[in-house]
Structures are given as C-alpha cells and as structure tokens.
Motif scaffolding. Structure first.
Motif, PDB file in Angstrom:
ATOM      1  N   CYS A 230      26.228  33.317  36.950  1.00 36.04           N
ATOM      2  CA  CYS A 230      28.573  32.906  37.187  1.00 36.04           C
ATOM      3  C   CYS A 230      29.163  31.832  36.969  1.00 36.04           C
ATOM      4  O   CYS A 230      29.607  31.312  36.562  1.00 36.04           O
ATOM      5  N   GLY A 231      27.371  31.083  37.828  1.00 36.72           N
ATOM      6  CA  GLY A 231      27.814  29.752  37.988  1.00 36.72           C
ATOM      7  C   GLY A 231      28.519  28.754  39.280  1.00 36.72           C
ATOM      8  O   GLY A 231      28.828  29.690  39.753  1.00 36.72           O
ATOM      9  N   PRO A 232      27.791  28.221  39.491  1.00 38.16           N
ATOM     10  CA  PRO A 232      28.261  28.190  41.400  1.00 38.16           C
ATOM     11  C   PRO A 232      29.622  27.335  41.615  1.00 38.16           C
ATOM     12  O   PRO A 232      29.877  28.152  43.170  1.00 38.16           O
ATOM     13  N   ALA A 233      29.848  27.058  40.773  1.00 33.93           N
ATOM     14  CA  ALA A 233      31.277  27.402  41.288  1.00 33.93           C
ATOM     15  C   ALA A 233      32.494  28.016  41.110  1.00 33.93           C
ATOM     16  O   ALA A 233      32.994  27.644  42.100  1.00 33.93           O
ATOM     17  N   ARG A 234      32.383  28.990  40.436  1.00 33.15           N
ATOM     18  CA  ARG A 234      32.802  30.069  40.256  1.00 33.15           C
ATOM     19  C   ARG A 234      32.954  30.991  41.915  1.00 33.15           C
ATOM     20  O   ARG A 234      32.756  31.403  42.036  1.00 33.15           O
ATOM     21  N   ILE A 235      31.592  30.941  42.221  1.00 33.05           N
ATOM     22  CA  ILE A 235      30.878  32.266  43.531  1.00 33.05           C
ATOM     23  C   ILE A 235      31.432  30.613  44.902  1.00 33.05           C
ATOM     24  O   ILE A 235      31.898  31.711  45.636  1.00 33.05           O
ATOM     25  N   ALA A 236      31.344  29.324  44.612  1.00 31.26           N
ATOM     26  CA  ALA A 236      32.063  28.447  45.717  1.00 31.26           C
ATOM     27  C   ALA A 236      33.131  28.836  45.973  1.00 31.26           C
ATOM     28  O   ALA A 236      33.820  28.371  47.324  1.00 31.26           O
ATOM     29  N   ALA A 237      34.147  29.035  44.861  1.00 31.60           N
ATOM     30  CA  ALA A 237      35.447  29.332  45.082  1.00 31.60           C
ATOM     31  C   ALA A 237      36.159  30.453  46.251  1.00 31.60           C
ATOM     32  O   ALA A 237      36.788  30.148  46.733  1.00 31.60           O
ATOM     33  N   GLU A 238      34.802  30.717  46.362  1.00 26.28           N
ATOM     34  CA  GLU A 238      35.698  32.621  46.733  1.00 26.28           C
ATOM     35  C   GLU A 238      33.799  32.683  47.473  1.00 26.28           C
ATOM     36  O   GLU A 238      32.865  33.884  47.249  1.00 26.28           O
ATOM     37  N   PRO A 239      33.286  31.775  48.774  1.00 26.51           N
ATOM     38  CA  PRO A 239      32.212  32.242  48.883  1.00 26.51           C
ATOM     39  C   PRO A 239      32.140  33.697  49.815  1.00 26.51           C
ATOM     40  O   PRO A 239      31.146  34.518  50.402  1.00 26.51           O
ATOM     41  N   GLU A 240      33.290  33.838  50.487  1.00 27.26           N
ATOM     42  CA  GLU A 240      33.112  34.987  51.739  1.00 27.26           C
ATOM     43  C   GLU A 240      33.066  36.879  50.621  1.00 27.26           C
ATOM     44  O   GLU A 240      32.864  37.541  51.176  1.00 27.26           O
ATOM     45  N   ALA A 241      34.160  36.433  49.570  1.00 20.94           N
ATOM     46  CA  ALA A 241      34.137  37.541  48.613  1.00 20.94           C
ATOM     47  C   ALA A 241      32.838  38.024  47.741  1.00 20.94           C
ATOM     48  O   ALA A 241      32.530  38.805  47.721  1.00 20.94           O
ATOM     49  N   ALA A 242      32.193  36.492  47.601  1.00 22.78           N
ATOM     50  CA  ALA A 242      31.051  36.666  47.010  1.00 22.78           C
ATOM     51  C   ALA A 242      29.568  37.199  48.321  1.00 22.78           C
ATOM     52  O   ALA A 242      29.139  38.258  47.605  1.00 22.78           O
ATOM     53  N   ALA A 243      29.984  37.190  49.193  1.00 21.83           N
ATOM     54  CA  ALA A 243      28.940  37.210  51.010  1.00 21.83           C
ATOM     55  C   ALA A 243      29.295  39.140  50.390  1.00 21.83           C
ATOM     56  O   ALA A 243      28.193  39.549  49.826  1.00 21.83           O
ATOM     57  N   ARG A 244      30.270  39.300  49.790  1.00 23.57           N
ATOM     58  CA  ARG A 244      31.261  40.875  50.401  1.00 23.57           C
ATOM     59  C   ARG A 244      30.160  41.790  48.999  1.00 23.57           C
ATOM     60  O   ARG A 244      29.328  42.770  48.969  1.00 23.57           O
ATOM     61  N   LEU A 245      30.882  40.922  47.950  1.00 24.47           N
ATOM     62  CA  LEU A 245      29.876  41.352  46.968  1.00 24.47           C
ATOM     63  C   LEU A 245      28.416  41.238  46.765  1.00 24.47           C
ATOM     64  O   LEU A 245      27.746  42.261  46.248  1.00 24.47           O
ATOM     65  N   VAL A 246      28.011  40.134  46.763  1.00 26.79           N
ATOM     66  CA  VAL A 246      26.259  40.482  47.253  1.00 26.79           C
ATOM     67  C   VAL A 246      26.078  41.479  48.180  1.00 26.79           C
ATOM     68  O   VAL A 246      25.043  42.568  47.594  1.00 26.79           O
ATOM     69  N   GLU A 247      26.537  41.723  49.168  1.00 25.76           N
ATOM     70  CA  GLU A 247      26.511  42.747  49.631  1.00 25.76           C
ATOM     71  C   GLU A 247      26.821  44.263  49.270  1.00 25.76           C
ATOM     72  O   GLU A 247      25.323  45.506  49.827  1.00 25.76           O
ATOM     73  N   GLY A 248      27.463  44.595  48.737  1.00 26.03           N
ATOM     74  CA  GLY A 248      27.738  45.541  48.141  1.00 26.03           C
ATOM     75  C   GLY A 248      26.512  46.102  47.033  1.00 26.03           C
ATOM     76  O   GLY A 248      26.453  47.040  46.204  1.00 26.03           O
ATOM     77  N   CYS A 249      25.721  44.780  46.018  1.00 29.74           N
ATOM     78  CA  CYS A 249      24.956  45.202  45.530  1.00 29.74           C
ATOM     79  C   CYS A 249      23.469  45.309  45.938  1.00 29.74           C
ATOM     80  O   CYS A 249      22.512  46.008  45.044  1.00 29.74           O
ATOM     81  N   GLY A 250      23.607  45.414  47.227  1.00 30.51           N
ATOM     82  CA  GLY A 250      22.573  46.101  47.709  1.00 30.51           C
ATOM     83  C   GLY A 250      20.846  45.237  47.670  1.00 30.51           C
ATOM     84  O   GLY A 250      20.264  46.048  47.617  1.00 30.51           O
ATOM     85  N   GLY A 251      21.365  44.021  47.177  1.00 34.28           N
ATOM     86  CA  GLY A 251      20.016  43.208  46.573  1.00 34.28           C
ATOM     87  C   GLY A 251      19.235  43.595  45.190  1.00 34.28           C
ATOM     88  O   GLY A 251      18.265  43.542  44.865  1.00 34.28           O
ATOM     89  N   LEU A 252      19.992  44.668  44.460  1.00 27.95           N
ATOM     90  CA  LEU A 252      19.277  45.622  43.055  1.00 27.95           C
ATOM     91  C   LEU A 252      19.798  44.481  42.003  1.00 27.95           C
ATOM     92  O   LEU A 252      20.870  44.069  42.159  1.00 27.95           O
ATOM     93  N   PRO A 253      18.833  43.634  41.453  1.00 24.29           N
ATOM     94  CA  PRO A 253      19.523  42.535  40.572  1.00 24.29           C
ATOM     95  C   PRO A 253      19.779  43.239  39.772  1.00 24.29           C
ATOM     96  O   PRO A 253      20.961  42.376  38.708  1.00 24.29           O
ATOM     97  N   VAL A 254      19.751  43.978  38.989  1.00 24.02           N
ATOM     98  CA  VAL A 254      20.415  45.169  37.528  1.00 24.02           C
ATOM     99  C   VAL A 254      22.442  45.216  38.592  1.00 24.02           C
ATOM    100  O   VAL A 254      23.500  44.570  37.608  1.00 24.02           O
ATOM    101  N   ALA A 255      21.916  45.600  39.666  1.00 21.44           N
ATOM    102  CA  ALA A 255      23.102  45.604  39.826  1.00 21.44           C
ATOM    103  C   ALA A 255      24.489  43.924  40.024  1.00 21.44           C
ATOM    104  O   ALA A 255      25.898  43.861  39.348  1.00 21.44           O
ATOM    105  N   LEU A 256      23.533  42.856  40.449  1.00 20.60           N
ATOM    106  CA  LEU A 256      23.712  41.801  40.215  1.00 20.60           C
ATOM    107  C   LEU A 256      24.377  41.024  38.955  1.00 20.60           C
ATOM    108  O   LEU A 256      25.520  40.412  38.833  1.00 20.60           O
ATOM    109  N   HIS A 257      23.706  41.651  37.977  1.00 19.55           N
ATOM    110  CA  HIS A 257      23.181  41.453  36.868  1.00 19.55           C
ATOM    111  C   HIS A 257      24.733  41.617  36.137  1.00 19.55           C
ATOM    112  O   HIS A 257      25.473  41.076  35.561  1.00 19.55           O
ATOM    113  N   LEU A 258      25.724  43.291  36.605  1.00 20.60           N
ATOM    114  CA  LEU A 258      26.913  44.375  36.005  1.00 20.60           C
ATOM    115  C   LEU A 258      27.965  42.979  36.803  1.00 20.60           C
ATOM    116  O   LEU A 258      29.034  43.411  35.904  1.00 20.60           O
ATOM    117  N   ALA A 259      27.710  42.797  37.921  1.00 16.91           N
ATOM    118  CA  ALA A 259      28.970  42.436  39.185  1.00 16.91           C
ATOM    119  C   ALA A 259      29.172  41.718  37.627  1.00 16.91           C
ATOM    120  O   ALA A 259      30.525  40.663  36.848  1.00 16.91           O
TER     121      ALA A 259
END
Length: 706
Positions: A230-259
């Motif tokens: 997504c680009g570091p800036a997009r994630i750095a702008a919402e660090p807590e939400a990004a951590a929740r999103l990563v946790e929700g994807c459960g470490g599955l690369p395809v889920a992270l790609h879809l997100a």
C-alpha cells in the motif's frame, strides 16, 4: 563391374555425375553401392525454464528457503529428492516455491519444469490427469505431440528416459494427490521435485519426501508486506488501524494482498474502515474480496470442495464454536457425534490443512478459516441445528467444568446440583494426578470456556451459564485471572438473576467480590456483598448464608477489623449450626487475622492454629498452607513460611504462593541472606507474571535492586 546398375538403378558413372557437388561417400561391394549422407545437425534443444516468477513483494520465509536449500541441493547428488510445501489456503505456498526456484535457476542443467495442477483441474475442480502433467513436461523437453504415447505407463517411461541424463527441477503447484508427485519424479541423480499442496501428502514420506508445513506470517512480517503493497505513508497514517487489519488477516499473504487491493482500488476507504469491516461479526470475509469469484471466501471454498460430506459437516459446525480452540470431545459435541468419529474427521480436516497444528490434542481454526466455516454453517445449516449445536457445546463445557471443579476443590459449597448435572456422564478426571489434570484442563480451556459462557448468556441458556460460571471459580481461585473472573462472575450472576435462583445469584455475587477487591473496585465489591447477603438470607440456605458473611468479613478486614471479627463470628456460628466443618475452619482462619489486626494477638494466633489443624485433618492442603503462612507471618518464622510455600506450590495455588514467597524474601533479606531472598522473589515474579498481575513489574524492579 563398371557400368552395371547400382541399387538406385543408375550406373556407377551416372551416380558420380548425378551426385556431383554433394557431400557423399560411395561404397561399392560387389554389385551394390551404399550411400551414407551426412544429415544436417538437429536444432539445439532449448533447456526449459518454465517456473513463473514470484511476486516482487516477498517477505520473511528465511527458514523455509534455507530448508529447501539444504534438502534440494543438486550438488548433493544421489537419487532425486522431494519437498512438499503445505499449509492453509493463501499462506503463500506457490509464491515461496517460485521464489526458491528463482534462486535455484541454472543449478539444474536439465532446466526447470512447471505444472499447475489447479489449471489442469479447471474451474469445475475435477481430478487433474497425471497424463496431462506428463505430456506438458515432455513437450517442454522437446517431444512433439505426434510422438507422445497414448497410455500413462508409456508417458511415464518416456519421461524417465528424457530426464535420465541431466538433473532437473520440477515444480508442481497445487497438488492434491501423492501420485501427481511420484509420477513426475525425474530419473537423473541430483534432480528434485518441489510440490505445493493444501494437503499434507504424508504418503510421500514413503518416497523419502521432506514435508515442509508453511505457517502464517508473524505480525511484523505481515505489517511489512502491507506497507510494501500500500505504500508506507498510507499505513503510517493509521498505525493502530493497520495493526488491527494485519491481525485480522491472520498472517495470510493472500488476505493482505486482498486488503491492499481494496485500499488501492477504493482510495476513500480508510484502513480503519476496512479493519472494522473485517472485524464485523457477520459477513466479515467480504472485506477481503474484490468480487464474488475473487476473494478469501472463494479461496477457502475451493479448499473445502473435495471434503467428504461428513468432514464438511464437522467443518461447518466447528465454525459455531464460540471459542478458538477445541479437542476431539468438544468437536464431537459440536458435531453431534462421538469422539472417535470426531477424531477421524479431524484427521481429514488436518490433512486438508484446514486445522492449525495440534498442541496436546487441542486444535485451532485459523481466524479466517473459522469465519468461513461459520458462514457456511449459517448458509447451509438450518437454524434449529445451529441452536442444537450450541446447546450441545454449552452442555459439554458445563459438565466438563463441573467435573474439573470437583477434582480441584473437593467437597466445598456449591449451588450446582452435581448429582443431577453429572449423572450419566463419564468423569474424565480420575485416578492419581486427577486434580492437576483437571486444573491443567481448566487453564487450557480458559479463554474458550469464557467464550462459551458468553454465548450461553447471550442465547438465553441462563441455567447453564451460571453453573459454568460457578465451576470456573476453581480455576480463578488458583490462578487469579482477575479480568476473566470479573467477567465470568458478572455474567453468571446476571444469568442466575434471570432464572430467579437466589442462591446461585448470591453465591456468584459473593465470589465476584474477591476479584473486585483485588483490582481496587471496593465500592462495587461492597454492593455485590450487600446484595448477596439479602439473597442468601432469602434463600434459607444455611451454609450459603455463612459463606456470604465470610466474604463480607474479608471486605471489612480492610476498613474495620473489629466489624470483620463480628461478621466472622456470625459465619462461624452458622457453619457450626449447619455441621459444616470446613466452613467453620475457614471462618476461624479469617477471624484469626482480623483479631490480630484488632489488637488481640493471642486470640488471633489461637484461631489460626485451630484453623490450620482442622484444615489439615480435612485434607485441605491449600487452605492449611494459607493458615500456616499466616502463622509464620505473624510469628516471623521463615521455617513455617517455607513449609507453607511448598504446600501452596504442591496445590498449585500460585497467587498465594507468590504472597508467601514475597514475605519470605523480605524476611531473608533483612536477615542478610540475599541469595535466598532473590530465589524466592524470582519465583514470586514468575507466578505473578503468569497470572497477569500488575504487581509482577513492581517485584521485578525490586528483584533487580537486590
């Protein structure tokens, strides 16, 4: 002989003239002349390099790549080797295999072949033909279609011949059967097959295969991948939400790609909004989808497509479990089958990589897999069956927790009627070590049992909810998970109130006062005790009335020791009248401390001594240890405290053992034995940290200062 016709009908002279200017050799033997022509050189065979490139955004997998480097090393020689990457759908098996193949390019002189069995199966998911895979490889090795044999055996034989001279790497993607791998094993020494599969393919171990299960990415790797996508800036702008999103994807690369695709496609979609979509109780998997055919749900649906009907049914019903972990008995309860059947079906799901690795016979569904299973249950299971499954799950936990409570706590006050609840069920906690086994089960099931209690309360299963809450106090009294205890007690008391069971409500409210006091919520603790006293008196239950007063005395210990003594005296009288020796011994124990705090040391020590003797005679080692610890504390006796600490360790009463160890550390430090003090304080830190106590950090600082 000159002038006689040659084999081609011309005379020798004619032959010489006819082939003038052509490279030939003419050999005449008697009357026959043979012509040997130098055929033109065949075109060079192109060495195949068929493996598709991996994604440029690739993180981690260092250990797995190193394992493949070591196992598939072509320089090691010897017979061809097999490695199988397996794991959950979307965990990155294909990408990891391709990334390793890129690093190995050029190390196999015969080239790299590639077969995608998902492509061979097609959209209908029919069985992929091994013959088609062999044919693809043979074409890549220079065999034209018109020379391809018609039968599988002949294809396999030709393949072995074509791969007999030079080492070849064969990458087989999305394999579903061991035969897909064994049929495509090259013949040349130093060759290798790297297969990816959603299934374990354990049968290939017989062929010498190395099985390499691929786990989800850790949180740091998942965050790195999302930032790269997504680009570091997009994630750095919402660090807590990004951590929740990563946790929700459960470490599955395809889920992270879809997100990431959702975020990049819909620029107004915030990371927080997408994380909230994914966290939604119902329909959350839709957050990881670009269209119905391209998303996490569709991918998991493909993984379930070949499951037998009974395994698919269990899969759906596992999605109805309120918690995340389960054993075979819990799975059987959800399924409405027996543990032996559940174990067999769990093996099927495990082979399909739909279960995470079992620890001590306990399984888990990955969070996204669990969501998919629940979605399938909601769409495919009738509402009545979903309700029945939840009822079976709640019953299972309530019964098992009651057996565990009995094994851990022995003969103590309970409102739950064990004769009614447990009759007809087999006790899983019997024989030597039953108490420890039961306590281990309660600890292992801690989070899941609380989730079941929440579900029972939310779905109106109130009687089971308060019974389960009462039984779970056997764990909380030993391991002091205070936040869990407060939630459990609150839910249980409210459920008892809804059923109108005043005794159960009084019991749970009085027990609830303990964690409330320990967390500083003293006003609420007093309110719970006042309500509990009224309810207990209204219930007419004499032992309950005595017990509630004992808990009330422990509140007044903090504010008015003289009043506490009077309350304990009421508790003692009620226990004696009810012929309840353990309750009387407990009242004396707490009254002893209150008497000493009130200034009557002699009477207090006498009460503590009487309590210790009575509890020892009753075989209540845990409470006898606490009484001995109180005597040692007031007498400044390191010997008594040492013995008490061992008694509490023996009964795994970690919270109380930590208190005694801390007391011992102070006593020994003042006497100059710093080394022994450090040992006791270190043990106290260990116990408090395990229970999540905020005091662990305070004692850790004290330990470092010793």
């Amino acid at each position: 002989m000159a002038g006689e016709p040659t084999a081609g009908g011309a005379t020798a002279g004619e032959t010489s003239n006819h082939f003038a200017g052509r490279a030939e050799t003419v050999i005449q033997a008697r009357k026959v002349t043979y012509h040997h022509h130098h055929a033109p050189e065949p075109p060079p065979v192109t060495v195949p390099h068929q493996v598709p490139p991996s994604t440029p955004r690739f993180v981690n997998r260092v250990d797995e790549l190193a394992d493949m480097d070591g196992w598939l090393d072509p320089d090691a020689g010897g017979p061809p080797r097999i490695a199988v990457l397996s794991g959950l759908p979307g965990v990155g098996k294909s990408t990891t295999a391709r990334r390793w193949a890129e690093t190995a390019r050029g190390r196999y002189p015969g080239g790299e072949l590639y077969v995608d069995f998902a492509e061979l199966r097609g959209p209908t998911g029919g069985g992929a033909d091994v013959s088609a895979g062999l044919a693809r490889c043979l074409r890549a090795l220079g065999v034209e279609d018109r020379y391809l044999p018609a039968t599988l055996g002949e294809l396999a034989g030709l393949y072995r011949s074509r791969t007999a001279e030079q080492g070849v790497l064969v990458v087989l993607d999305d394999v579903t059967h061991p035969a897909h791998v064994s049929a495509l094993l090259p013949a040349a020494p130093g060759s290798a097959v790297l297969a990816t599969s959603g299934r374990r393919l354990g049968e290939l171990v017989l062929d010498g295969a190395r099985l390499l299960p691929l786990d989800p990415l850790d949180a740091d790797s998942g965050s790195r991948l999302l930032a790269e996508l997504c680009g570091p800036a997009r994630i750095a702008a919402e660090p807590e939400a990004a951590a929740r999103l990563v946790e929700g994807c459960g470490g599955l690369p395809v889920a992270l790609h879809l997100a990431a695709a959702r975020l990049l496609t819909h620029r107004r979609l915030t990371v927080a909004a997408l994380a909230a979509e994914l966290e939604a109780e119902s329909g959350g998997l839709a957050a990881l989808s670009l269209n119905p055919a391209n998303g996490m749900s569709a991918l998991l649906g493909i993984a379930c497509r070949d499951l037998p009907a009974d395994a698919l049914r269990l899969y759906r019903r596992l999605g109805l479990l309120p918690g995340r972990g389960f054993d075979a008995e819990t799975a059987a309860a959800a399924d409405g089958s027996d543990p032996a059947t559940a174990r067999r079906l769990l093996d099927v799901l495990d082979a399909a990589s739909l279960l995470e690795d079992a620890v001590r016979d306990r399984h888990r569904l990955h969070d996204l897999v669990r969501r998919h299973a629940r979605d399938r249950a909601e769409s495919d299971e009738p509402a009545a069956e979903r309700e029945a499954a939840l009822g079976r799950i709640v019953d299972h936990y309530t019964v098992r927790a009651a057996f565990a409570d009995r094994a851990v706590m022995g003969n103590r006050l309970r409102i739950t009627d064990h004769d009614e609840l447990l009759t007809g069920h087999e006790d899983p906690f019997t024989g030597p070590g039953a108490r420890d086994t039961a306590l281990d089960w309660l600890e292992a099931e801690r989070a899941d049992a609380l989730a079941v209690l929440r579900a029972a309360a939310a779905h109106g299963l109130d009687r089971r909810a308060w019974q389960l809450a009462e039984s779970l106090t056997a764990l909380y009294l030993h391991h002091r998970h205070l936040a869990d205890w407060i939630e459990s007690g609150t839910l249980g008391a409210a459920a008892a109130a809804r059923t109108g069971d005043r005794a159960a409500e009084a019991r749970l409210r009085s027990l609830l006062s303990r964690p409330l006091m320990d967390t500083g919520a003293h006003d609420r603790a007093r309110e719970e005790l006042e309500t509990a006293t009224v309810l207990a008196d209204a219930s007419g239950h004499p032992v309950l009335r005595a017990s509630v007063r004992e808990f009330s005395g422990r509140y007044w210990d903090r504010y008015d020791p003289a009043r506490a003594v009077r309350v304990y005296e009421d508790s003692l009288a009620l226990n004696v009248a009810a012929d309840e020796p353990r309750g009387a011994a407990l009242a004396r124990f707490f009254m002893g401390g209150a008497l000493i705090a009130s200034g009557d040391r002699e009477a207090g020590l006498a009460a503590l001594t009487a309590s210790y003797e009575a509890l020892s005679a009753l075989g209540d080692v845990r409470m006898a240890g606490r009484a001995l610890a109180a005597l040692g504390r007031h007498a400044r006796s390191a010997e008594a405290l040492e013995r008490a600490a061992e008694m509490l360790r023996e009964t795994r009463a970690g919270h109380y053992e930590a208190e005694v160890r801390e007391e011992l550390a102070g006593l020994l430090e003042r006497s100059g034995d710093t080394e022994a003090a450090r040992g006791h304080l270190s043990r106290a830190v260990e116990l408090l940290a395990a229970g999540g106590s905020p005091r662990a950090g305070e004692l850790r600082e004290r330990l470092s200062a010793l």
